[in-house]
Design an enzyme around this catalytic site. Structure first.
Site, PDB file in Angstrom:
ATOM      1  N   LYS A  74     -65.618 -68.591 -34.304  1.00 27.73           N
ATOM      2  CA  LYS A  74     -65.241 -69.046 -32.953  1.00 27.73           C
ATOM      3  C   LYS A  74     -64.720 -67.875 -32.124  1.00 27.73           C
ATOM      4  CE  LYS A  74     -63.690 -71.702 -29.563  1.00 27.73           C
ATOM      5  NZ  LYS A  74     -64.600 -72.197 -28.528  1.00 27.73           N
ATOM      6  N   LYS A 113     -55.273 -65.523 -24.724  1.00 32.59           N
ATOM      7  CA  LYS A 113     -54.777 -65.813 -26.076  1.00 32.59           C
ATOM      8  C   LYS A 113     -55.904 -65.635 -27.105  1.00 32.59           C
ATOM      9  CE  LYS A 113     -55.084 -69.868 -27.394  1.00 32.59           C
ATOM     10  NZ  LYS A 113     -56.145 -70.658 -28.086  1.00 32.59           N
ATOM     11  N   THR A 138     -58.545 -73.292 -31.141  1.00 34.21           N
ATOM     12  CA  THR A 138     -58.857 -71.877 -31.358  1.00 34.21           C
ATOM     13  C   THR A 138     -57.565 -71.181 -31.746  1.00 34.21           C
ATOM     14  OG1 THR A 138     -60.630 -72.019 -29.749  1.00 34.21           O
ATOM     15  CG2 THR A 138     -59.878 -69.825 -30.356  1.00 34.21           C
TER      16      THR A 138
END
Lengths: 297, 297, 297, 297
Positions: free
Chosen positions: A173, A242, A97
């Site tokens: 995502k 994050k 990711t």
């Protein structure tokens, strides 16, 4: 048909995916910064490489599943990076990711080398990966996707093709992870209200996830929130912090106000800043609400 | 066994529920402030009463499905109100989305009259009610729930018992409506980010609601948001604005911070204040995000 | 004593400051990417340089007042950048609102060259700069600050020393700009509530800024909000959007939740995304509230 | 000229105001639910009444300074309430921070009795009241305001007339209290960011409140936040929680989104729910930010 595969990044997710590729009969060379994480895979027949470059010299497909953009860049293009060591025509399946822009930039470098980058982030917890039931989002050059396709059933139940933009799959995502965070926050607010109004959290969870919200995400995260037991940790709070930062960075690039994303990131930030969830799943940011309501002091 | 039933409040939801009770063979007397809404039910055999009190004089069960707390109180205890006209031992099934405290207070008045109040809010859109597939949340006196139980299959696929507190079922209902609002807001933010990043909203909707979020709520509301077509209107924005206000009032009573509920109410408030969604579903508050991002000016 | 000064960046603020340095009798060489902005200063005796490097070759002090981090980095260290062209012992007064880290990094490069960077962001609108009434926040090497000190009275009414960390002054500057944004947002919410409750916005503004909030910032921004007239533009919305992004980036680095900063950035983002405030002051993000309340459609 | 005055409600604010009215030479009859709070005033010559009605029988002006709407209604119109006991032509100066609608409703009742209600909420902490330096906002019938005017200098430095709507002055009061909350929240966020970036909170406070924000409110609340010492308590968190609830209730009545007001109320709610600020000023809700940032665990 069996393929020669490199797998770089052996965290919880990477190990589960690599194991399934091995079990499917492929030849695997693995690399991880801390090599002891490769032991179980070596026991099952994987070869351990000393550097990223060494891992990929004979690979048809290179999977990367790394913690963030900086690590991916370093492993790909730093000292002993794998990008220039890949055979012509090989495919890099970039599963981490990371920012959409990172995959776009790497895709250009691959093109110059005669290799392909396919963005291939996945949805699912480590246990889902172990069961071979992930979902994969794909985007990038068509030829790369064609070569990657036969390997995906080893660890996934299906895939989606988002076209040729190497950044597109990671936009999706990030959207998905944000929406999971929103569902967690909503359940945290609702279950806390229910509890303080005299209802039973677990009963409320059962009813709502049997009726309106009977999806796997609500059931698995919801149970943690209802029971306020945030173990086992699928992904740590700092990982999703994050991810939400990447989501909001993308929102800033494209001028999109995302007020609920801000709240989730603030709650994750407080969770990380207070260091009180080290071994817990990121879902534990739900505690910000029960604390705010004066529960569990 | 056939029962004598009164049904008060013939909006979209009430009509669908009353029709299904008629179709199940029960005797129905109906009341609505604007009597023309009763026409179709009269055609199918319902009797139209001139006042709430007249509607209930022979009822075993009185259903109410009204727009807000003030209307419910007026119909129950105002001039020509039904509460004192109910036969002893009859049950009031209070289906409206009202404050938990309103049902608690009415339950006490019923007890003094020798009648029962059962809180019985439902989950589902009008179309779901028409298909007899609602979910019912019940709370209140056990004897009342026992008497009500045989009537529920006429319009619902199942029910949940939240115990003896006449307010409990509506706490759950408010939690559910808030969580729907949070899902709508999250999809609005995610789909807008995806669109401005170059993805196709409808494709994003399909992928996310096939995988992580494959629940009926995400599919039905999500399609509206992806297509930005907020018709037909299941419930108008001002109705859900009222529900979110009730949610936050309950949160204030119990000292629970609900930051995402605040955002949803603010977006619904702006939607109502601007009068630009009169014939649209409440989901149209999703426009606050696409407007903020500079789309669709 | 008169000094040889370079001034790089002649936007609204830079022009006003440079003009005051000229009027104080200093020798000025100026540089701006679009040289026509230098005309008025040339008329008053400034020399126009063709490149940043040319501007600084004889300078004792180099002021920079640029729009963002990228421009500052380019002008300092890009092709024809000034950093390596400065005489040993000269001081770079970095006045732009940039990330604290940018000034810290440039300070190290200066040290290698035997020059000094002093972070010197200022508080005040262009009209305040023209009147020589800015406030200056200083941080960096003591020797640099000592050399800079005699020049400051030309455009400021006072200065503050935040120590040796070259990033500190800009942390303070970002805090101040965020607090201005919070004051604007608060007045927007309060004045809109007052207006819709039947009060006169301007009367409310007068009372509140005569009593609790009688500071220059509340008076100057508050009048714009009360009158809903956002001209003249002191700083455009995109400029402050950049500042709030820097604030929130700093907050993320240091794990600080800033919920009000998020709201202000979202409102600035919507203002920029909708392109409807091109010639207006950044204060115009106050419109997000009156629009949300259904005013001024 | 000396007047016969009743003063009802002897909390911190009421005591200070009543004392100053006594010192100005007026005849005072006082009432408080817990009569021991009247002792100091009795020592200075005030008469203590046993009931609200007894307190006002000879009053030209009746001041009320009570904790909330319910108490004001009870003292005015409950058993032994003062409203019907006031002499014809007397004035009720309603100083409490209550809903605008409460003053409007009481004003009608007064009119029926031949008495006047003047809404007269004040700005200033107890210490400011003691120093006779409050600001008073007035609204209501002109004749009432004329009769009240000569008494105000005893405890205030000035007053503002918001017209004939008995609710208007309290709308302004709610706006002011909300704006104080927004200033506190903004300083909490800014000072926490500064501290975690390596700056000194107190230094940041000094600079910002010397320059942009040099108003009494920022200085007095800001010092508490900078020092993180929330004593002495001017007003407890639950008092301002009530005020913010009133603000948001007014916002809902008039369809105004107030995102920053929501955040402040959530922070006050968490502060009250956690019972950890019992003896502290409401400013202590600033702790929600430093806690979220992981400070002071």
């Amino acid at each position: 048909m069996k393929h020669s595969i490199a797998f770089i990044g052996l965290g919880r997710m990477g190990q589960a995916m690599a194991t399934n590729l091995l079990l499917a009969g492929h030849q695997l060379t693995v690399y991880n910064r801390t090599p002891d994480k490769a032991e179980r895979l070596q026991d099952r027949g994987a070869r351990l490489a000393a550097t990223p470059a060494d891992a990929v010299r004979e690979a048809e497909v290179v999977f990367t599943m790394l913690s963030d953009d900086a690590v991916l860049r370093d492993v790909a293009t730093g000292d002993e990076g794998f990008l220039e060591a890949m055979p012509r025509g090989a495919v890099h399946a970039s599963c981490s990711t990371v920012a959409p822009a990172t995959n776009r930039e790497l895709a250009e470098l691959h093109q110059e080398q005669g290799t392909w980058l396919v963005a291939a982030p996945v949805f699912g917890k480590p246990i889902v990966a172990a069961n071979g039931q992930l979902w994969v989002c794909l985007s990038g050059a068509a030829e790369g996707k064609t070569r990657l396709a036969p390997l995906l059933p080893a660890f996934s139940q299906g895939s989606f093709d988002l076209g040729s933009d190497a950044g597109a799959a990671n936009v999706l995502k990030l959207c998905g992870n944000f929406m999971l965070g929103a569902a967690i926050e909503a359940m945290a607010e609702a279950f806390t209200l229910a509890e303080k109004s005299g209802l039973n959290r677990l009963e409320v969870f059962e009813i709502l996830t049997t009726t309106l919200f009977n999806s796997p995400a609500y059931r698995s995260y919801g149970r943690m929130i209802a029971e306020e037991d945030y173990q086992p940790a699928g992904a740590a709070p700092y990982i999703l912090q994050k991810d939400l930062r990447l989501t909001l960075a993308e929102a800033r690039t494209h001028q999109v106000p995302m007020p609920v994303a801000n709240i989730i990131l603030d709650h994750l930030t407080a969770t990380v800043a207070r260091h009180d969830s080290a071994d817990e799943d990121w879902t534990s940011f739900a505690r910000r609400i029960s604390e705010g309501a004066g529960l569990h002091r």
